[in-house]
Design an enzyme around this catalytic site. Structure first.
Site, PDB file in Angstrom:
ATOM      1  N   GLY A 170       0.305  -0.719   0.358  1.00 39.91           N
ATOM      2  CA  GLY A 170       0.118  -0.013  -0.092  1.00 39.91           C
ATOM      3  C   GLY A 170       0.629   1.395   0.222  1.00 39.91           C
TER       4      GLY A 170
ATOM      5  N   GLU B 280       3.800   4.531   6.309  1.00 39.24           N
ATOM      6  CA  GLU B 280       2.734   3.320   6.366  1.00 39.24           C
ATOM      7  C   GLU B 280       1.323   4.175   5.734  1.00 39.24           C
ATOM      8  OE1 GLU B 280       0.880   0.456   6.023  1.00 39.24           O
ATOM      9  OE2 GLU B 280       0.587  -0.114   7.411  1.00 39.24           O
ATOM     10  N   ASP B 281      -0.009   3.648   4.333  1.00 40.71           N
ATOM     11  CA  ASP B 281      -0.516   3.757   3.805  1.00 40.71           C
ATOM     12  C   ASP B 281      -1.716   4.415   4.724  1.00 40.71           C
ATOM     13  OD1 ASP B 281      -1.618   1.416   3.927  1.00 40.71           O
ATOM     14  OD2 ASP B 281      -2.187   0.746   2.520  1.00 40.71           O
TER      15      ASP B 281
ATOM     16  N   ASP C 258      -5.235   0.898  11.067  1.00 42.64           N
ATOM     17  CA  ASP C 258      -6.290   1.050  11.027  1.00 42.64           C
ATOM     18  C   ASP C 258      -6.858   0.274  12.381  1.00 42.64           C
ATOM     19  OD1 ASP C 258      -9.040   0.389  10.436  1.00 42.64           O
ATOM     20  OD2 ASP C 258      -8.466  -2.057  10.194  1.00 42.64           O
TER      21      ASP C 258
ATOM     22  N   GLY D  40      -4.196  -0.892  14.351  1.00 41.51           N
ATOM     23  CA  GLY D  40      -3.045  -0.051  14.737  1.00 41.51           C
ATOM     24  C   GLY D  40      -1.091  -1.643  14.463  1.00 41.51           C
TER      25      GLY D  40
ATOM     26  N   THR E 247      -0.204  -4.148  12.318  1.00 43.95           N
ATOM     27  CA  THR E 247       0.230  -3.935  11.537  1.00 43.95           C
ATOM     28  C   THR E 247       2.470  -2.953  12.072  1.00 43.95           C
ATOM     29  OG1 THR E 247      -0.748  -4.934   9.549  1.00 43.95           O
ATOM     30  CG2 THR E 247       1.426  -3.754   9.353  1.00 43.95           C
TER      31      THR E 247
ATOM     32  N   LYS F  30      -6.788   6.106  10.595  1.00 45.80           N
ATOM     33  CA  LYS F  30      -8.721   5.857  11.486  1.00 45.80           C
ATOM     34  C   LYS F  30      -8.844   5.134  12.951  1.00 45.80           C
ATOM     35  CE  LYS F  30     -10.086   2.580   8.251  1.00 45.80           C
ATOM     36  NZ  LYS F  30     -10.329   1.722   6.911  1.00 45.80           N
TER      37      LYS F  30
ATOM     38  N   ASP G  62      -5.804  -0.717  -2.213  1.00 47.28           N
ATOM     39  CA  ASP G  62      -6.748  -1.338  -2.401  1.00 47.28           C
ATOM     40  C   ASP G  62      -8.140  -1.935  -1.637  1.00 47.28           C
ATOM     41  OD1 ASP G  62      -5.177  -3.659  -0.960  1.00 47.28           O
ATOM     42  OD2 ASP G  62      -5.800  -4.816  -2.122  1.00 47.28           O
TER      43      ASP G  62
ATOM     44  N   ARG H 276      -5.814   0.449  -6.972  1.00 47.60           N
ATOM     45  CA  ARG H 276      -4.380   0.936  -5.924  1.00 47.60           C
ATOM     46  C   ARG H 276      -3.785   2.381  -7.033  1.00 47.60           C
ATOM     47  NH1 ARG H 276      -2.390  -2.351  -1.698  1.00 47.60           N
ATOM     48  NH2 ARG H 276      -2.382  -4.465  -2.778  1.00 47.60           N
TER      49      ARG H 276
END
Ligand code: IMP
Ligand code: MG
Length: 187
Positions: free
Chosen positions: A49, A104-105, A108, A110, A112, A136, A164, A170
């Site tokens: 991403g 990071e893209d 969410d 957290g 990852t 987010k 994606d 993407r």
């Protein structure tokens, strides 16, 4: 009978191309200001991403940077994380005593970034920070410090600018909201 959610459609633009480009330029400036005098900044993109964001970001930067990538297990074709994060591609550059920023893209739950920070910290970098284009915070499940954030957004599933759903969208130059096209299917 059950509801099948097997494809997604773009419902609206959340952040325009112009707004994304403007913010990316500002983020590059913020990072440069913080990292003035740094002999080398290692920017680690989280695949897949972050590839668009990272490539735009570095082109606004004049301090010495090195680029690497790391990849974790993805959501696959789902929009909910399983909660398990496995590293499937590691960085190649040794980071001991180096200044590192994870790119990071979107953050969410957290999980990852939490997992990646945990791993990279064991290699004793001089510093380890996080830069995310989107955040987010309503969905956070682990505590996380994010040093540089592009946009804080509500709890929507978004695509474009590297993000994606099912490996689609993407290439959009803007950020859009994607929603499942629900249809009634046979059991
Ligand atoms: P986390 O581990 O729950 O913070 O999830 C982070 C990863 O999930 C990101 O790197 C994205 O690849 C993916 N993700 C989370 N939210 C979205 C979204 O709204 N659109 C696309 N990918 C997302
Ligand atoms: Mg993804």
């Amino acid at each position: 009978m059950r509801i099948r959610q097997d494809s997604y459609e773009i419902t609206r633009t959340l952040i325009s191309e112009e707004a994304v480009q403007q913010r990316v330029k500002e983020l590059a400036r913020e990072i440069q200001q913080q990292k003035q005098g740094c002999s080398r900044l290692i920017m680690v993109g989280v695949l897949k991403g972050a590839f668009v964001f990272l490539s735009d970001l570095v082109r606004h930067m004049q301090i010495p940077v090195s680029i690497d990538f790391i990849q974790t297990t993805s959501y696959g074709n789902r929009t909910q994380s399983s909660g398990e994060v496995q590293i499937i591609k590691d960085i190649m550059i040794p980071i001991e005593q180096e200044e590192v920023i994870l790119i990071e893209d979107i953050i969410d739950s957290g999980r990852t970034i939490y997992r990646l920070k945990q791993l990279l910290k064991t290699r004793m970098p001089k510093s380890l920070e996080v830069c995310a284009l989107l955040d987010k915070p309503d969905r956070r499940q682990v505590p996380l410090a994010v040093e540089y954030t592009g946009f804080t957004i509500p709890d929507h599933f978004v695509v474009g600018y590297g993000l994606d759903v099912d490996e689609q969208y993407r290439n959009l130059p803007y950020i859009a909201v994607a929603q499942p096209t629900t249809r009634k299917g046979e059991k």
